[in-house]
Design an enzyme around this catalytic site. Structure first.
Site, PDB file in Angstrom:
ATOM      1  N   SER A 243       9.810 -34.152  61.503  1.00 37.49           N
ATOM      2  CA  SER A 243       9.300 -33.156  62.442  1.00 37.49           C
ATOM      3  C   SER A 243       8.975 -33.851  63.756  1.00 37.49           C
ATOM      4  CB  SER A 243       8.045 -32.486  61.883  1.00 37.49           C
ATOM      5  OG  SER A 243       6.974 -33.405  61.964  1.00 37.49           O
ATOM      6  N   LYS A 244       8.495 -33.069  64.676  1.00 37.78           N
ATOM      7  CA  LYS A 244       8.218 -33.570  66.009  1.00 37.78           C
ATOM      8  C   LYS A 244       7.228 -34.738  66.005  1.00 37.78           C
ATOM      9  CE  LYS A 244       7.874 -31.790  70.492  1.00 37.78           C
ATOM     10  NZ  LYS A 244       8.915 -31.155  71.177  1.00 37.78           N
TER      11      LYS A 244
END
Ligand code: GLU
Length: 494
Positions: free
Chosen positions: A250-251
């Site tokens: 994820s980010k």
């Protein structure tokens, strides 16, 4: 003919993990001279947005992926947006009801949730208990007249579903653990399982290549293929991509969406190359390659079963290789907007000194992994340099001062500078001061750029030109002559 599809749901920006699924589908189609199809799975109206579809199409194109069938392109199996295929799902749902593959379920979401809660408490699998499967005619009538909304559920047979996955080998699922699943929601939209199985059937998909997170959905799809009287396609479930901490990428792992990488000025071919290294590597283990280098030998079965780990540093290293060999004109075009935004060059292109800019880009590209980094790397040519206190101290040392002073004396004899002249000057300074290597060039580098790292010094000097070099060096000579003025001088950098 081999036919594969990438079937994203347009509910957010396209990320590395999902784009990688597209890349391997595309690669597989290319390898087998088959068709690559883009299908948009947008039946979740609440979460799907047109802007995400537009963006993902743009992102895939930017990566260099092309498809033979899909939205805008068309094709004989369209439409390729699931939201435009609702009539197809509805017709087949009616057929399933008629053929007794499916039935109406009147259980409300609240009832289902309550039953799941009890199942959890009693340690039972939270599967649907199939209670509406065998409603008596009177019960059915009562529900129908009550006007209660209903879903349509598929009758799951208690069997062992076995299939061979091209990456994971033999897979088995005991369907007695799965309750009858919904194929049509109460609002008349198809469930994910139903739409996927129908579309893969009607679009003649031969190979389903998708993320491992879909592996447990596959037995449901196989049962649906059976009901659709269709031989299931072959399956290849790609291992997932994780962050360094082994949680789903994820980010927060530093991975950006494809459009963000694009905005940062990464080169698409570098990003594409990196994505192909996630869970796969060519036989010769080379990390940098073009699609044309690997296409004849690419085997989906050689993909790793283990999760791949996203590594931004490696991506940057690889992207840097591409930046190093990219066409200078191309880098120039990409760099100008960042430089304009930073206020380093004019917003009127005719006023930009293009040949100087090319020299700068060529000098600094070795330190870049994406073109937006041009701003940081080229700052030394456009802005006054700022010197840290540590560097002030370093430049005031006796050795630094003797180097800077000898260097300044040599510069004063010159009216012009070129890389060659600079190298000669450096030699003279070396002979005079008897200092060489890092000891020799570090004071000069810091005085000229305010940094310990950067492009080759002769390029820096050449781009700055004789006058700027003289000024920058002479300012630092004041260190010795007027120590009390130090701070004033260095907070007002040359
Ligand atoms: N729409 C699904 C997703 O975005 C893909 C389904 C499939 O590939 O079968 O995860």
């Amino acid at each position: 003919m081999i036919r594969v599809r990438f079937a994203p749901s347009p509910t957010g920006l396209l990320h590395i993990g999902n784009a990688r699924v597209a890349v391997f589908n595309w690669l597989f189609a290319k390898r087998h001279k088959g068709a690559f199809i883009l299908r948009i799975e947008d039946t979740d109206v609440a979460r799907s947005e047109k802007k995400y579809m537009t963006q993902l199409i743009e992102d895939l194109h930017w990566l260099g992926l092309t498809w033979q069938e899909g939205p805008a392109v068309g094709g004989q199996y369209g439409p390729y947006l699931q939201s435009e295929r609702l009539h197809i799902y509805n017709n087949l749902c009616q057929q399933f009801l008629k053929e007794d593959w499916a039935y109406r379920c009147y259980c409300t979401p609240e009832e289902l949730e309550e039953r799941r809660r009890i199942a959890r408490l009693t340690g039972k699998p939270p599967r649907y208990d199939n209670r509406c499967r065998n409603l008596s005619d009177t019960q059915k009538k009562a529900f129908e007249t009550s006007g209660l909304s209903f879903t349509i559920r598929f009758k799951v047979t208690d069997e062992l579903v076995v299939f061979e996955d091209l990456i994971r080998g033999d897979c088995q699922f005991d369907m007695s653990l799965t309750g009858d699943f919904v194929i049509m929601r109460s609002d008349g939209t198809p469930s994910f399982h139903f739409a996927v199985a129908i579309d893969d059937t009607l679009m003649n998909i031969t190979h389903v290549i998708r993320g491992e997170d879909h592996l447990s959905n596959t037995p449901c799809h196989i049962l649906l293929f059976h009901a659709l009287k269709q031989k299931p396609p072959q399956f290849a479930h790609l291992s997932l991509t994780m962050g360094a901490d082994r949680s789903l990428l994820s980010k927060r792992h530093g991975a950006f969406s494809i459009s963000e990488y694009r905005k940062l000025g990464y080169l698409p071919e570098g990003l594409l190359n990196y994505m192909m290294l996630l869970g796969w590597s060519p036989k010769d283990k080379k990390e940098k390659f073009k699609v044309s280098d690997i296409i004849d030998t690419f085997e989906i079965s050689s993909m790793s079963k283990a999760a791949s780990v996203f590594d931004q540093q490696k991506l940057d290293w690889l992207s840097g290789q591409y930046i190093r060999e990219a066409d200078l004109e191309r880098l120039l075009t990409m760099a100008i907007p960042y430089l304009q935004e930073a206020g380093f060059v004019s917003t009127e292109e005719s006023k930009i000194d293009i040949s100087k800019l090319k020299l700068i880009i060529d000098a600094v590209r070795g330190n870049m992994s994406c073109t937006s980094q041009i701003v940081h790397e080229s700052e030394i040519f456009f802005k006054d340099i700022v010197i840290s206190e540590n560097h002030v101290e370093f430049l005031s040392s006796e050795t630094s001062q003797s180097i800077l002073s000898a260097f300044s004396t040599e510069l004063r004899k010159l009216n012009t500078l070129s890389p060659e002249i600079f190298k000669d000057v450096l030699k003279t300074v070396q002979n005079e001061t008897k200092v060489n290597g890092k000891g020799l060039y570090m004071p000069i580098r810091i005085a000229l750029t305010g940094r310990e790292h950067g492009p080759e010094l002769y390029s820096v000097a050449n781009i700055l030109g004789i006058n700027a070099c003289k000024t920058r060096i002479e300012r630092f000579l004041l260190v010795k002559k007027q120590p009390p003025l130090l701070r004033g001088i260095f907070s007002r950098p040359p």
